[in-house]
Every structure is written in C-alpha cells, then in structure tokens.
Motif scaffolding. Sequence first.
Motif, PDB file in Angstrom:
ATOM      1  N   LEU A 139       0.856  -1.182   0.000  1.00  0.00           N
ATOM      2  CA  LEU A 139       0.000   0.000   0.000  1.00  0.00           C
ATOM      3  C   LEU A 139       0.891   1.231   0.000  1.00  0.00           C
ATOM      4  CD1 LEU A 139      -2.584  -1.057   2.748  1.00  0.00           C
ATOM      5  CD2 LEU A 139      -2.817  -1.299   0.270  1.00  0.00           C
ATOM      6  N   PRO A 142      -0.866   7.784  -2.001  1.00  0.00           N
ATOM      7  CA  PRO A 142      -1.414   8.020  -3.357  1.00  0.00           C
ATOM      8  C   PRO A 142      -0.491   8.816  -4.268  1.00  0.00           C
ATOM      9  CG  PRO A 142      -3.069   8.430  -1.657  1.00  0.00           C
ATOM     10  CD  PRO A 142      -1.779   8.215  -0.932  1.00  0.00           C
ATOM     11  N   VAL A 158      -5.183   8.482   3.287  1.00  0.00           N
ATOM     12  CA  VAL A 158      -6.177   7.403   3.227  1.00  0.00           C
ATOM     13  C   VAL A 158      -5.831   6.477   2.070  1.00  0.00           C
ATOM     14  CG1 VAL A 158      -8.621   6.831   3.034  1.00  0.00           C
ATOM     15  CG2 VAL A 158      -7.921   8.983   4.144  1.00  0.00           C
ATOM     16  N   LEU A 159      -5.699   5.186   2.382  1.00  0.00           N
ATOM     17  CA  LEU A 159      -5.350   4.174   1.383  1.00  0.00           C
ATOM     18  C   LEU A 159      -6.512   3.199   1.241  1.00  0.00           C
ATOM     19  CD1 LEU A 159      -1.700   3.375   2.570  1.00  0.00           C
ATOM     20  CD2 LEU A 159      -2.490   5.250   1.120  1.00  0.00           C
ATOM     21  N   ASP A 160      -6.870   2.875   0.016  1.00  0.00           N
ATOM     22  CA  ASP A 160      -7.969   1.938  -0.239  1.00  0.00           C
ATOM     23  C   ASP A 160      -7.555   0.518   0.121  1.00  0.00           C
ATOM     24  OD1 ASP A 160      -9.726   3.896  -1.243  1.00  0.00           O
ATOM     25  OD2 ASP A 160      -8.728   3.805  -3.202  1.00  0.00           O
ATOM     26  N   TRP A 161      -8.547  -0.269   0.536  1.00  0.00           N
ATOM     27  CA  TRP A 161      -8.329  -1.691   0.798  1.00  0.00           C
ATOM     28  C   TRP A 161      -9.257  -2.482  -0.119  1.00  0.00           C
ATOM     29  CZ3 TRP A 161      -4.795  -4.307   3.650  1.00  0.00           C
ATOM     30  CH2 TRP A 161      -4.991  -5.682   3.785  1.00  0.00           C
ATOM     31  N   ALA A 162      -8.690  -3.241  -1.035  1.00  0.00           N
ATOM     32  CA  ALA A 162      -9.483  -4.013  -1.981  1.00  0.00           C
ATOM     33  C   ALA A 162      -9.720  -5.418  -1.439  1.00  0.00           C
ATOM     34  CB  ALA A 162      -8.771  -4.087  -3.329  1.00  0.00           C
ATOM     35  N   VAL A 195     -15.039   4.673   7.576  1.00  0.00           N
ATOM     36  CA  VAL A 195     -14.321   5.111   6.388  1.00  0.00           C
ATOM     37  C   VAL A 195     -14.821   6.473   5.918  1.00  0.00           C
ATOM     38  CG1 VAL A 195     -13.887   4.606   3.947  1.00  0.00           C
ATOM     39  CG2 VAL A 195     -13.686   2.786   5.656  1.00  0.00           C
ATOM     40  N   ARG A 199     -12.533   9.907   5.052  1.00  0.00           N
ATOM     41  CA  ARG A 199     -12.614  10.506   3.722  1.00  0.00           C
ATOM     42  C   ARG A 199     -13.066  11.961   3.826  1.00  0.00           C
ATOM     43  NH1 ARG A 199     -10.511   7.214   0.418  1.00  0.00           N
ATOM     44  NH2 ARG A 199     -11.076   5.005   0.354  1.00  0.00           N
ATOM     45  N   SER A 249     -13.058  -1.853   4.399  1.00  0.00           N
ATOM     46  CA  SER A 249     -12.210  -1.111   5.326  1.00  0.00           C
ATOM     47  C   SER A 249     -11.279  -0.177   4.548  1.00  0.00           C
ATOM     48  CB  SER A 249     -11.373  -2.070   6.185  1.00  0.00           C
ATOM     49  OG  SER A 249     -12.187  -2.911   6.968  1.00  0.00           O
ATOM     50  N   ALA A 250     -10.539   0.621   5.297  1.00  0.00           N
ATOM     51  CA  ALA A 250      -9.494   1.467   4.717  1.00  0.00           C
ATOM     52  C   ALA A 250      -8.307   1.454   5.657  1.00  0.00           C
ATOM     53  CB  ALA A 250      -9.998   2.891   4.487  1.00  0.00           C
TER      54      ALA A 250
END
Length: 352
Positions: A139, A142, A158-162, A195, A199, A249-250
Amino acid sequence: MLRAHALAAVLILSAACGSTTPAPDPGPTWTKDVQPLVQAKCGATCHVAGGIAPFTLTTRDEVVRMGDAVKAATSTRRMPPYLAASGCAQYVNDLSLTDAQISLLAKWLDAGAPEGNPADAPAASAPQALGLPKVDRSLAMPVPYVPQRSPDDYRCFVLDWAGEATTYVTGFNVRPGNQTTVHHVIAFLIPPEKVAEVRSLDADDPGEGYTCFGGALRSGQSSWLGAWAPGGEGGMFPPGTGLPVKPGSAVVLQVHYNVRESNPRADQSVVDLALSPTVEHPAVLQPFTDPSWVNSSKMKIPAYSADTSYSFSVDLVPYLGALTNGVLPSNQPIRVHSATLHQHLLGKSAKL
C-alpha cells in the motif's frame, strides 16, 4: 663432558621456548574489530547515505572525524538508541552495545585509530535483507508529499483496501520514501463504518491527506496494522495470529515528518503486508489510554512540579472486545504477545 651436554641442552631448550613467545597484542584495529561493529550497530540502517542519521559512519575516516561524538554518545548509551532496560530480560534484535564494545571503541580511538591488516576487513556490507519473507500486498501513499510544516508535520493519508472477504494481516513492514525526514509511520485500520469519516477529513483539508497529530479518527480510537520508526526492520506476527481486515475497510497512514531542511524532498512511503485467508487466533494491535485521566483535572501538572505521576489499570478483555467490534470476544481470555508504553511529549518514565 656431562656438564657440557647439560649446558647444550639448556641452551637448546631456551632457544625453543624463546621461539614460541607470543607477539604483543596490537590492540583493536579498524579492519578486524571496529569496522564489523560499526557496520552492525551504526551503519546498518541509520548512519548510511540517505539514512535518518545526520552523518554517515561507513568508513574509518568518517568514524575518526566524529570520534569525540562517537565516544560521548556510546559511553552515555545515547547511541545506538535502545531504551529497553538491561538485566531483566533478553530481547530479539537488541541494538545496544555491551560494555566491552563501548570500551573497544574508546580504546581504538585513543590509540590513534589504527587501520590494521586490509585482509582482516569484513566483506562490504550489502543492503540489508530487511522486511518480510513474503509480500502479498503493498500500500503506497497516493502521490508524493512534500512536508509543509517545520519542524514537525503530522500527515494522514487514506489508502484503499481491496477485497470482498475478510483477510488477515500476518506481517508488516514500512519502506520510507525519504529516510531523512520520516520520523515514524503508523498504519491505522479503519473499519467500514468509519471510512466516511476519514474521507471527509481528507476532503476538508487542502492538499494531499490531512493533519493528524494524534490518531486518524476524531470520533475515537482505531486499531493498528503496525508502526515503524528509524531502525525498524519489519517482520511477521506471532505464528498462528493475524489482524482481521473486513471488506470495505481502509488504511490510514500517519507519517510524522521531522523537517530539518529548508527545502525538504518529497516522500512516498510504502507499507508491505503479508496476508492469509484464515488464522488460528484473530488478533488486534490496539493503543489505549484512560479517557477519564485525559479529560479531567487529574491530568493537570502543577506549575513548577518536579514530579507528577498517575497510575491506572484497565480490564483488557472487555476493553479490547468493544474497541475491535467483537474480533476479540469479551467473554474469552486473551494472550498478550507484546506491550509497550508511549508518552509523546511530556512523559519522563513509565512502568508496565
């Protein structure tokens, strides 16, 4: 005749004994004694080009030039930085120097820092194999970020969680993008229901990320995936354990930048994770404090007070069960694998 033979025998024995007299100890040398020590304790991750330390200690000349500082820092045990008390336990990855090693450094410098035999020099230290034995997900921030505040800038990204199923994090490591300014990194795990809050914080703060001196949330605490500070090597969690991450989640990466330059370079740090679909023991990495102390007059430190102390206890089982949304059931015992203490600005000492 007998007397002559006896004399000859004595002379032969004397000559033989004299031929085995050991040479005097030349004392410690750079190539044989000091260079391996400096490589292991100073130049592994900090006192190297691009490291967090303000100068390098990779050659004999560099160590000699900083000789007085090296002696002062090691004799007082300010360096290498290692705060665990000695004598009560043995720890993995102990960075501290022994009394003998501190004495060796001082003796070598006081003797004029002899070079020694080049054949004794250790092999050139290759980049350390730090981190995880496997990396299943990385991760990254950005976009690169240039610290905006001096001397300290605390910024959250903030980092996305796939993923569509709960996944367990079983190992953690950080690769700082700019080791000259990154003072620490904390990866906060943000549950799906929180989340939107992070954001919103990100959207309301101009620029990339948002300012966050404390935690990532304003509405309470969140658990961690891990943390890093200079010298950290990353690693796997205890066998059979993992931190559950629910779909939706994030991850919020808090980076503390300590800015010593007028024009700091950009940073784009990366978190590496080892993952598993299942684990035997779901776990949690959770900071906690006593809110009643923080939010009441008990926390006030009287003016000019030389010593103000406070103690509290917490029943961890229901506390962690509530904070982790049932990941740790409140009616079951838990096993504590590790614990630490942190007093960010005003604390002087603590016991656990």
